[in-house]
Design an enzyme around this catalytic site. Structure first.
Site: not given
Ligand code: TRP
Length: 345
Positions: A119, A209, A212
């Site tokens: 991140k 994957k 969201k």
């Protein structure tokens, strides 16, 4: 805390996808229904975790309620004594224990966390908050305050769970056994069975994957998507040019993903679903079937969602937060005594 505790948190930011539904929400709710009675199930909304990276704060309250509604719509009982549904920030012990654990945590240890590295690489140094950096410590506090043995988490959270074990063992070694150490990962997998951590892939790029946080949203089906829009996303899913339906995630990731989605929606074993369509050549017809199933699922789910009573949710929060505070404060007090912040009775 007389019953063994199973605990998990589901983040409040961003909309949930059908990947989250089948990979996390549904297994959690099924597990809660099966194990309540014998276990205490803590399902909480980690609202303090929601702004480790920047968010729109005007939306947070709405998102917290929305998340709780999703649990309820997925079938989580709101009035079972063994099932606690609470907001993390309503139990101040989470923040207090985090500070204490921070002081026993190495900077190097946090810097090695894969999720942090990923991140922070994405958002750039000057926007990386200290909160993002020590977020695994808060997660450890979430778990340790309730002496949770079992913590079902996805692949991406395993390292954080390992840290919760490390820090609890470290504290126990230093100050007599005052914390319950969560079970090792192998035992967790045994306890929850396979199926956990199942991953639905992105429709547009089936090698990654369904996530969201994918901004384009083209390959992602959100639980709040308009059913006919969602059906369109299925119709334009990326497949291959083999013109033969097979479950083979390496060679035919797109078709395999659609088979997986269909199996989950129908609640049928993947093998049976594959057998029903194996070798068929019309991807268009098959996509239509999956698209209809997706639209039907969303229509039904959204109707349940609309029926959830906010009053019932608030009541569940308030009941749960009272119990959670009592249990968490007991643990916190033990730790405070150990480190010398409170007199040792
Ligand atoms: N970090 C988890 C996630 O991103 C959410 C979470 C926060 C959690 N605290 C937890 C999960 C404690 C399990 C236990 O999905």
């Amino acid at each position: 805390m007389t019953k063994p505790v199973i605990l998990t948190g589901l983040r409040a930011n961003n909309n949930l996808t059908i990947g989250n539904y089948f990979g996390a929400l549904m297994p959690m709710v099924e597990m809660a229904n099966q194990k309540a009675g014998e276990y205490q199930i803590n399902m909480f909304i980690p609202d303090l975790h929601s702004f480790t990276t920047p968010i729109n704060h005007d939306e947070l309250q709405g998102q917290i309620m929305h998340n709780a509604r999703l649990f309820a719509a997925a079938g989580l009982p709101l009035d079972h004594d063994d099932i606690l549904l609470y907001r993390q920030s309503y139990v101040p012990a989470h923040s207090e224990l985090t500070w204490i654990l921070d002081c026993f945590t190495g900077v190097g240890e946090m810097g090695r966390m894969i999720e942090y590295k990923d991140k922070s690489a994405k958002i750039g140094d000057d926007r990386v908050s200290v909160g993002l950096f020590n977020y695994p410590v808060l997660m450890a506090a979430d778990i340790l305050l309730y002496g949770a043995k079992y913590v079902p988490v996805g692949e991406d959270q395993r390292q954080h769970l390992e840290f919760a074990r490390d820090i609890s063992e470290r504290i126990n070694a230093r100050f007599h056994d005052i914390l319950t150490v969560p079970d090792p990962l192998e035992k967790q997998t045994e306890f929850f069975g396979k199926g956990q951590g199942l991953r639905i892939k992105d429709l547009a790029d089936p090698t990654k994957k369904m996530s969201k946080s994918d901004d384009s949203g083209k390959g992602v089906i959100f639980l709040t998507d308009n059913p006919s829009e969602a059906a369109k996303k299925v119709m334009s899913a990326t497949t291959d040019d083999k013109a033969s339906i097979n479950y083979n995630p390496i060679e035919q990731p797109g078709i395999s993903n659609l088979l997986q989605i269909l199996a989950l929606l129908r609640g049928h074993p993947l093998d049976d679903v594959e057998a029903a369509y194996k070798g068929q050549s019309s991807y268009g017809d098959f996509k239509r079937i999956v698209a209809d199933e997706v639209a039907g699922f969303l229509t039904a789910f959204q109707a349940k969602l609309a029926d959830v009573s906010d009053n019932a949710i608030i009541a569940a929060f308030e009941r749960s937060e009272q119990v959670a505070n009592q249990q968490a404060n007991e643990t916190l007090h033990r730790v405070q005594q150990a480190v010398g912040l409170r007199p040792r009775g």
